[in-house]
Design a protein around this motif. Structure first.
Motif, PDB file in Angstrom:
ATOM      1  N   GLN A 100       2.659 -51.557 -17.055  1.00  0.00           N
ATOM      2  CA  GLN A 100       1.606 -52.519 -16.536  1.00  0.00           C
ATOM      3  C   GLN A 100       1.964 -53.815 -17.210  1.00  0.00           C
ATOM      4  OE1 GLN A 100      -2.253 -50.621 -16.640  1.00  0.00           O
ATOM      5  NE2 GLN A 100      -1.555 -48.726 -16.738  1.00  0.00           N
ATOM      6  N   PHE A 101       2.640 -54.848 -16.538  1.00  0.00           N
ATOM      7  CA  PHE A 101       2.959 -55.832 -17.410  1.00  0.00           C
ATOM      8  C   PHE A 101       1.801 -56.926 -16.788  1.00  0.00           C
ATOM      9  CE2 PHE A 101       7.119 -53.914 -16.823  1.00  0.00           C
ATOM     10  CZ  PHE A 101       7.208 -53.821 -18.201  1.00  0.00           C
ATOM     11  N   GLU A 107      -4.874 -61.850 -15.494  1.00  0.00           N
ATOM     12  CA  GLU A 107      -4.988 -60.381 -15.787  1.00  0.00           C
ATOM     13  C   GLU A 107      -5.027 -60.117 -17.094  1.00  0.00           C
ATOM     14  OE1 GLU A 107      -1.007 -59.014 -14.179  1.00  0.00           O
ATOM     15  OE2 GLU A 107      -1.384 -60.133 -12.350  1.00  0.00           O
ATOM     16  N   ASP A 108      -4.369 -60.809 -17.948  1.00  0.00           N
ATOM     17  CA  ASP A 108      -4.619 -60.540 -19.581  1.00  0.00           C
ATOM     18  C   ASP A 108      -6.292 -60.456 -19.939  1.00  0.00           C
ATOM     19  OD1 ASP A 108      -3.399 -59.687 -21.748  1.00  0.00           O
ATOM     20  OD2 ASP A 108      -3.591 -61.901 -22.537  1.00  0.00           O
ATOM     21  N   MET A 109      -7.012 -61.402 -19.290  1.00  0.00           N
ATOM     22  CA  MET A 109      -8.253 -61.390 -19.880  1.00  0.00           C
ATOM     23  C   MET A 109      -9.312 -60.454 -18.913  1.00  0.00           C
ATOM     24  SD  MET A 109      -7.838 -63.208 -22.544  1.00  0.00           S
ATOM     25  CE  MET A 109      -9.478 -63.366 -22.545  1.00  0.00           C
ATOM     26  N   TYR A 168      -2.611 -41.170 -19.859  1.00  0.00           N
ATOM     27  CA  TYR A 168      -3.282 -42.550 -20.376  1.00  0.00           C
ATOM     28  C   TYR A 168      -2.271 -43.203 -21.275  1.00  0.00           C
ATOM     29  CZ  TYR A 168      -7.117 -45.546 -21.924  1.00  0.00           C
ATOM     30  OH  TYR A 168      -7.811 -46.457 -22.075  1.00  0.00           O
ATOM     31  N   ARG A 169      -1.208 -43.765 -20.158  1.00  0.00           N
ATOM     32  CA  ARG A 169      -0.278 -44.752 -20.872  1.00  0.00           C
ATOM     33  C   ARG A 169      -0.289 -46.068 -20.107  1.00  0.00           C
ATOM     34  NH1 ARG A 169       3.681 -41.157 -22.834  1.00  0.00           N
ATOM     35  NH2 ARG A 169       2.283 -40.151 -24.584  1.00  0.00           N
ATOM     36  N   GLU A 170      -0.249 -47.213 -20.893  1.00  0.00           N
ATOM     37  CA  GLU A 170      -0.069 -48.396 -20.062  1.00  0.00           C
ATOM     38  C   GLU A 170       1.229 -48.852 -20.168  1.00  0.00           C
ATOM     39  OE1 GLU A 170      -2.755 -49.149 -23.471  1.00  0.00           O
ATOM     40  OE2 GLU A 170      -1.719 -51.027 -23.633  1.00  0.00           O
ATOM     41  N   PHE A 225     -11.227 -54.688 -17.585  1.00  0.00           N
ATOM     42  CA  PHE A 225     -10.466 -53.561 -17.971  1.00  0.00           C
ATOM     43  C   PHE A 225      -9.015 -53.899 -17.570  1.00  0.00           C
ATOM     44  CE2 PHE A 225     -14.852 -52.378 -16.659  1.00  0.00           C
ATOM     45  CZ  PHE A 225     -15.228 -51.584 -17.438  1.00  0.00           C
ATOM     46  N   PRO A 226      -8.328 -54.121 -18.727  1.00  0.00           N
ATOM     47  CA  PRO A 226      -6.781 -54.670 -18.448  1.00  0.00           C
ATOM     48  C   PRO A 226      -5.857 -53.428 -18.316  1.00  0.00           C
ATOM     49  CG  PRO A 226      -7.591 -54.782 -20.757  1.00  0.00           C
ATOM     50  CD  PRO A 226      -8.916 -54.278 -20.036  1.00  0.00           C
ATOM     51  N   ILE A 227      -6.418 -52.034 -18.479  1.00  0.00           N
ATOM     52  CA  ILE A 227      -5.550 -51.089 -18.295  1.00  0.00           C
ATOM     53  C   ILE A 227      -5.832 -50.183 -17.074  1.00  0.00           C
ATOM     54  CG2 ILE A 227      -5.181 -48.732 -19.375  1.00  0.00           C
ATOM     55  CD1 ILE A 227      -5.795 -49.879 -21.873  1.00  0.00           C
TER      56      ILE A 227
END
Lengths: 309, 375
Positions: free
Chosen positions: B8-9, B15-17, B3-5, B20-22
């Protein structure tokens, strides 16, 4: 044409059952004033107190004790049970939740309701037990004035009498005794009260104990009227509109609110119920409370709610 | 480790909003939906353990889905807008009965005008949604007091709705189509020619409803309206000062919440119960829903699901354990023990984690991000 005699009879009957609502509502007000907890468990406490009393009475009478001794020991036993309950609730439920918001505390008292209802019925049994401490027959008043007179239940008069004594006793307790004054200090401001050396946990225990005793008184009267049984817990719900009408923080409000609700719902049931279908007793008090809230959000006698940012 | 983000740029605002951003969250949700939509029906069709009988589907999954939907509705009102409601059961009832009325045809005799209004029976989908709409209107009506009162006073005011509608559906025979026993039967579940009958079909129907409404609710609370609700919840006077209209915000919260609760009520009646009486929507139901929301986590859509699962499954487990262990207890004692254990667990949870399972989940996520190197 509605006869004046019938109206008076309904009114008096309503006022008297209103006194009984006030008895339950009083327990709510005491706890809310002192700790800001909206105690949903009051109905369960009435059930517990009633069961403890009636079961110990039955047991003692069956063992051959004279009635007066049985009553004294039974009441003593019920008081001890309520004290233990108060201590446990303060210790295990309310104490650890200090400083949580009102909703969480409210939900925790619903949790306590489940525990109390389960425990009370498991220990003392879950049937309906008749309790006969007060006479339940009726008087007929003013037979010369109205045809048939006005029927007044003796039990209701006893209930009113006991409620009066209870309120007087509570007033003296709050105004004259040291603990009572400490209680009022805690109700005003927890932090300030603590900083002048009032032991807040002890005070909360006392409040729950007093609420437990009020529940016991309510249980004796209601138990004589309906028998001590599970459905007595629904009284707690009946007492909620009483609180709202009277104001959550006012002891006289609980009394006046009870009278208004009692008289209002009986009159509505008898004189309006015929037109829109029976059973409006069931919701009349709540709708009345809703109407009061729209006009006076803090209830008739409640302290005005002032908010700051 | 999983579970690492890192890496993920997010290069666009959208994309930011995202919900589920992850990426791992998206994958997990995809798997979950896959199991729910394909795995469970497949297992149930071939009667593979634990779906050997219909018990799990009927007695647990179906009520879980519907009550989770209702809990989402309650959460919008209580968790996001901060208006405590003890009348959710009544709104479920309004949804159920108005869906029933519109599903069986509305006939309003206006004798004093000399004619009657008759509306032919509507399709099931339309009547379920109409049930939701009616509940929304009723919700707005009973939400009006919230403009003047709040907190526990409001809780008691919403009880008025509960008791009033209990009485209405019990005593006014028009709502039950003059059924002598007061109990009514749902019309056949005919969706555009497709008749829903078996437990699997019912399960899929509810799952679709729940998924659609959960996505809608999640998006609502992330948007403008949801932020207004949360501002009102956090401090209504301050919210008013920065230009949020309390009237609009509170009443929309009541409307949206009651709509969802009403749809859940209609589903509960049509899909789960089949035939029901007003007792199905009593004050106990309201308290149960409130418990789900608080145990699950106020202000969390995901929490509603967890809370619903917990509150629903706990009593079933408590009921099963003594039988499994073979403890000789009378049913009465078991019921009382259930009460005690349930109450104790509620109190314990509230003391240990007043913010509910949602908080536990987010703590778990934080821990997982660092695992296995907690620094």
């Amino acid at each position: 044409m509605i006869a004046l005699g019938q109206f008076l009879e309904v009114l008096i009957g309503g006022l008297m059952s209103g006194v009984l609502y006030s008895l339950v509502a009083l327990g709510f007000v005491l706890i809310f004033k002192a700790s800001g907890v909206f105690n949903f468990a009051q109905g369960a406490m009435v059930l517990l107190a009633g069961l403890a009393l009636v079961r110990s009475l039955d047991f003692l009478v069956a063992e051959g004790f004279p009635l007066w001794a049985a009553i004294i020991i039974g009441i003593g036993f019920a008081v001890v049970i309520m004290a233990i309950t108060a201590w446990l609730i303060e210790r295990l439920v309310i104490g650890p939740l200090v400083n949580q918001d009102g909703l969480t505390l409210f939900m925790s008292t619903i949790g306590a309701t489940f525990i109390l209802e389960g425990a009370a019925q498991m220990i003392f049994g879950s049937d309906a037990y008749p309790l006969r401490l007060f006479p339940t027959d009726a008087w007929f008043l003013f037979e010369s004035l109205f045809p048939g007179g006005i029927l007044v239940n003796k039990l209701d008069v006893w209930g009113g009498f006991i409620a009066g004594i209870l309120v007087a006793g509570l007033a003296i307790f709050f105004q004259r005794t040291k603990t009572g004054r400490a209680l009022r200090a805690v109700a005003d401001d927890h932090l300030a009260a603590q900083s002048v050396g009032i032991p807040i946990n002890w005070i909360w225990f006392v409040v729950w104990l007093v609420a437990g005793l009020v529940a016991l008184v309510a249980a004796t009267v209601w138990g004589t009227k309906l028998g001590v049984q599970y459905s007595i817990t629904f009284l707690a719900l009946k007492a909620l509109p009483v609180l709202i009408i009277g104001g959550l923080t006012s002891v006289p409000g609980a009394i006046v609110g009870g009278l208004i609700v009692g008289a209002g719902e009986k009159i509505a049931e008898v004189f309006l119920g015929a037109y829109i279908g029976g059973g409006i007793e069931y919701w009349f008090a709540f709708v009345l409370a809703l109407a009061v809230l729209l006009v006076r959000p803090q209830g008739l006698f409640g302290e005005r709610i002032i908010e700051r940012i | 480790m999983l579970y690492r983000e890192a890496g993920q740029f997010k290069t666009t605002y959208a994309e930011d909003m995202a919900i589920f951003p992850i990426r791992q969250d998206r994958i997990a949700l995809g798997i979950l939906l896959g199991i729910a939509f394909i795995g469970v029906p497949l297992l149930a069709t071939f009667h593979v353990w634990p779906f050997a009988g219909d018990y799990l589907l009927w007695a647990i999954l179906l009520p879980f889905l519907i009550l989770a939907l209702a809990a989402i509705g309650v959460n919008i009102l209580v968790g996001y807008c901060g208006q405590i409601s003890l009348g959710s059961g009544a709104f479920m009832a309004v949804g159920a009965y108005s869906a029933y009325k519109s599903g069986t045809g509305v006939h309003i005799p206006l004798a004093w005008l000399g004619f009657a209004i008759s509306i032919p029976p509507l399709p099931v989908l339309a009547s379920i949604l109409l049930g939701g709409l009616t509940a929304a209107v009723v919700g707005i009506l009973f939400g009006v007091p919230s403009l003047r009162i709040k907190g526990l006073y409001l809780a008691v005011a919403t009880l008025a709705a509960q008791f009033f509608f209990d009485w209405v559906f019990l005593r006014v025979p028009w709502f039950t189509n003059y059924a002598p026993s007061g109990s009514v039967n749902a019309p056949a579940l005919n969706f555009f020619g497709l008749v829903i009958g078996t437990p699997i079909e019912r399960y899929l129907l509810c799952l679709t409803f729940v998924t659609v409404f959960a996505v809608l609710a999640k998006n609502l609370v992330r948007g403008n309206l949801g932020r207004q609700w949360m501002a009102i919840r956090d401090m209504d006077i301050a919210a008013e000062l920065i230009g949020i209209r309390p009237l609009y915000a509170k009443l929309t919260a009541f409307a949206v919440s009651s709509f969802i609760v009403g749809v859940a009520g209609a589903l509960w009646a049509f899909v789960y119960l089949g035939s029901w009486e007003p007792l199905a929507f009593s004050i106990d139901r309201s308290l149960q829903l409130l418990f789900m929301v608080i145990i699950g986590g106020l202000g969390s859509i995901m929490g509603s699901f967890v809370g619903a699962a917990f509150i629903l499954i706990l009593p079933i487990m408590l009921n099963l354990i003594p039988t499994e262990l073979g403890v000789p207890l009378s049913t009465e004692t078991i019921t009382h023990l259930e009460f005690i254990i349930f109450g104790s667990l509620i109190c314990y949870l509230l003391i240990k984690e007043p913010h509910g399972f949602a908080r536990l989940i987010s703590i778990g996520k934080e821990k997982l991000r660092l695992w296995p190197f907690p620094y």
